[in-house]
Design a protein around this motif. Sequence first.
Motif, PDB file in Angstrom:
ATOM      1  N   ALA A  82       0.818  -1.214   0.000  1.00 27.88           N
ATOM      2  CA  ALA A  82       0.000   0.000   0.000  1.00 27.88           C
ATOM      3  C   ALA A  82       0.847   1.256   0.000  1.00 27.88           C
ATOM      4  N   LYS A  83       0.414   2.250  -0.777  1.00 26.47           N
ATOM      5  CA  LYS A  83       1.082   3.546  -0.827  1.00 26.47           C
ATOM      6  C   LYS A  83       0.639   4.452   0.306  1.00 26.47           C
ATOM      7  N   TYR A  84      -0.533   4.188   0.857  1.00 21.21           N
ATOM      8  CA  TYR A  84      -0.977   4.938   2.037  1.00 21.21           C
ATOM      9  C   TYR A  84      -1.978   4.110   2.828  1.00 21.21           C
ATOM     10  N   TYR A  85      -2.113   4.483   4.091  1.00 19.13           N
ATOM     11  CA  TYR A  85      -3.108   3.930   5.008  1.00 19.13           C
ATOM     12  C   TYR A  85      -3.935   5.113   5.502  1.00 19.13           C
ATOM     13  N   SER A  86      -5.217   4.901   5.746  1.00 17.72           N
ATOM     14  CA  SER A  86      -6.039   6.030   6.179  1.00 17.72           C
ATOM     15  C   SER A  86      -7.188   5.563   7.062  1.00 17.72           C
ATOM     16  N   ASP A  87      -7.636   6.485   7.907  1.00 18.60           N
ATOM     17  CA  ASP A  87      -8.850   6.277   8.690  1.00 18.60           C
ATOM     18  C   ASP A  87      -9.398   7.651   9.051  1.00 18.60           C
ATOM     19  N   HIS A  88     -10.537   7.664   9.716  1.00 18.18           N
ATOM     20  CA  HIS A  88     -11.298   8.879   9.928  1.00 18.18           C
ATOM     21  C   HIS A  88     -10.959   9.558  11.257  1.00 18.18           C
ATOM     22  N   VAL A  89     -11.054  10.864  11.278  1.00 18.33           N
ATOM     23  CA  VAL A  89     -10.971  11.609  12.536  1.00 18.33           C
ATOM     24  C   VAL A  89     -12.341  11.471  13.189  1.00 18.33           C
ATOM     25  N   ALA A  90     -12.474  10.442  14.004  1.00 20.01           N
ATOM     26  CA  ALA A  90     -13.795  10.060  14.506  1.00 20.01           C
ATOM     27  C   ALA A  90     -13.654   8.974  15.570  1.00 20.01           C
ATOM     28  N   LEU A  91     -14.780   8.635  16.138  1.00 23.98           N
ATOM     29  CA  LEU A  91     -14.909   7.468  17.017  1.00 23.98           C
ATOM     30  C   LEU A  91     -15.544   6.332  16.226  1.00 23.98           C
ATOM     31  N   SER A  92     -15.015   5.136  16.369  1.00 19.84           N
ATOM     32  CA  SER A  92     -15.728   3.953  15.876  1.00 19.84           C
ATOM     33  C   SER A  92     -15.981   2.949  17.002  1.00 19.84           C
ATOM     34  N   TYR A  93     -15.378   3.199  18.171  1.00 18.67           N
ATOM     35  CA  TYR A  93     -15.616   2.395  19.377  1.00 18.67           C
ATOM     36  C   TYR A  93     -15.778   3.328  20.572  1.00 18.67           C
ATOM     37  N   ILE A  94     -16.616   2.930  21.499  1.00 22.56           N
ATOM     38  CA  ILE A  94     -16.694   3.557  22.823  1.00 22.56           C
ATOM     39  C   ILE A  94     -16.664   2.438  23.849  1.00 22.56           C
ATOM     40  N   ASP A  95     -15.717   2.509  24.782  1.00 20.31           N
ATOM     41  CA  ASP A  95     -15.550   1.452  25.785  1.00 20.31           C
ATOM     42  C   ASP A  95     -15.446   0.077  25.135  1.00 20.31           C
TER      43      ASP A  95
END
Length: 263
Positions: A82-95
């Motif tokens: 992969a030339k890049y990895y990415s994810d969101h400025v966000a929550l996807s889990y809480i506790d």
Amino acid sequence: MKIGFSYRPAIHAKNLNELLPLVDYVEIMPDIMSSNEIYLIQDKLSGKEVGLHSLKTSLGSPEGIQQENDELYYLMGKFLKAKYYSDHVALSYIDNHYLTTVRPIAYDERNIRILSENLKSIMPHYQGNQYLIENITNHGMLDGSSLTEGEFFKQVLQKNSSVKMLLDLTNAYISAINVGISPREYLKQFPLEKVKTIHVSGYEYINNKIQDTHAVSINKTILQLLQFVLQRSSPEFVMLERNFNHDNADLVAELRLFRQCIK
């Protein structure tokens, strides 16, 4: 600039031989792909580059990132080069409970610290400006926000110089409309010089609410906004997100139009 599309196995796998000659790279979503599907795409991608786009790192979590997910993304990216990895400025889990989607965070000093600590914890994996953070759609400023979204990204990237930005143009457009700001003025607040990848998609109104559904063609407004951003940035990758509500001929036609529009 390299042109690509967002790959969904259930939609695109049968048509890869027709689609791949139209693009320079393909963006993979590891959270929706099986091992067999990864091997399939790896076998088909001779001569094409790959980006990874993830959903479950939970970069905005006060309790820290989801380490197992991040390790999976890293290993999958190594396998696909992969030339890049990415994810969101966000929550996807809480506790440690998965939220089934990404959720926004307040744009404030506390979350700048949290995001910076989380990014620092994963950066030993990623070298050479490979890690990108993406803006999500906001339906209004969250309570507690003391900064605009653009100011927030600017400060986070100043504190984390090896991280770059994945600008979702349609998300930014929708967020600007929702908070009552001109999309161009909204985008001027972002550190556009830090943008490595741009996502572009169409939008539609559902129950009087504007949404980025990845299910309609890009319209003139978004293409004009893309030109505005390209005059102020130097992205390496520009990607079409069209994952639903189309047949193969639709996607082929849209990829051809997309390439013509950004020459």
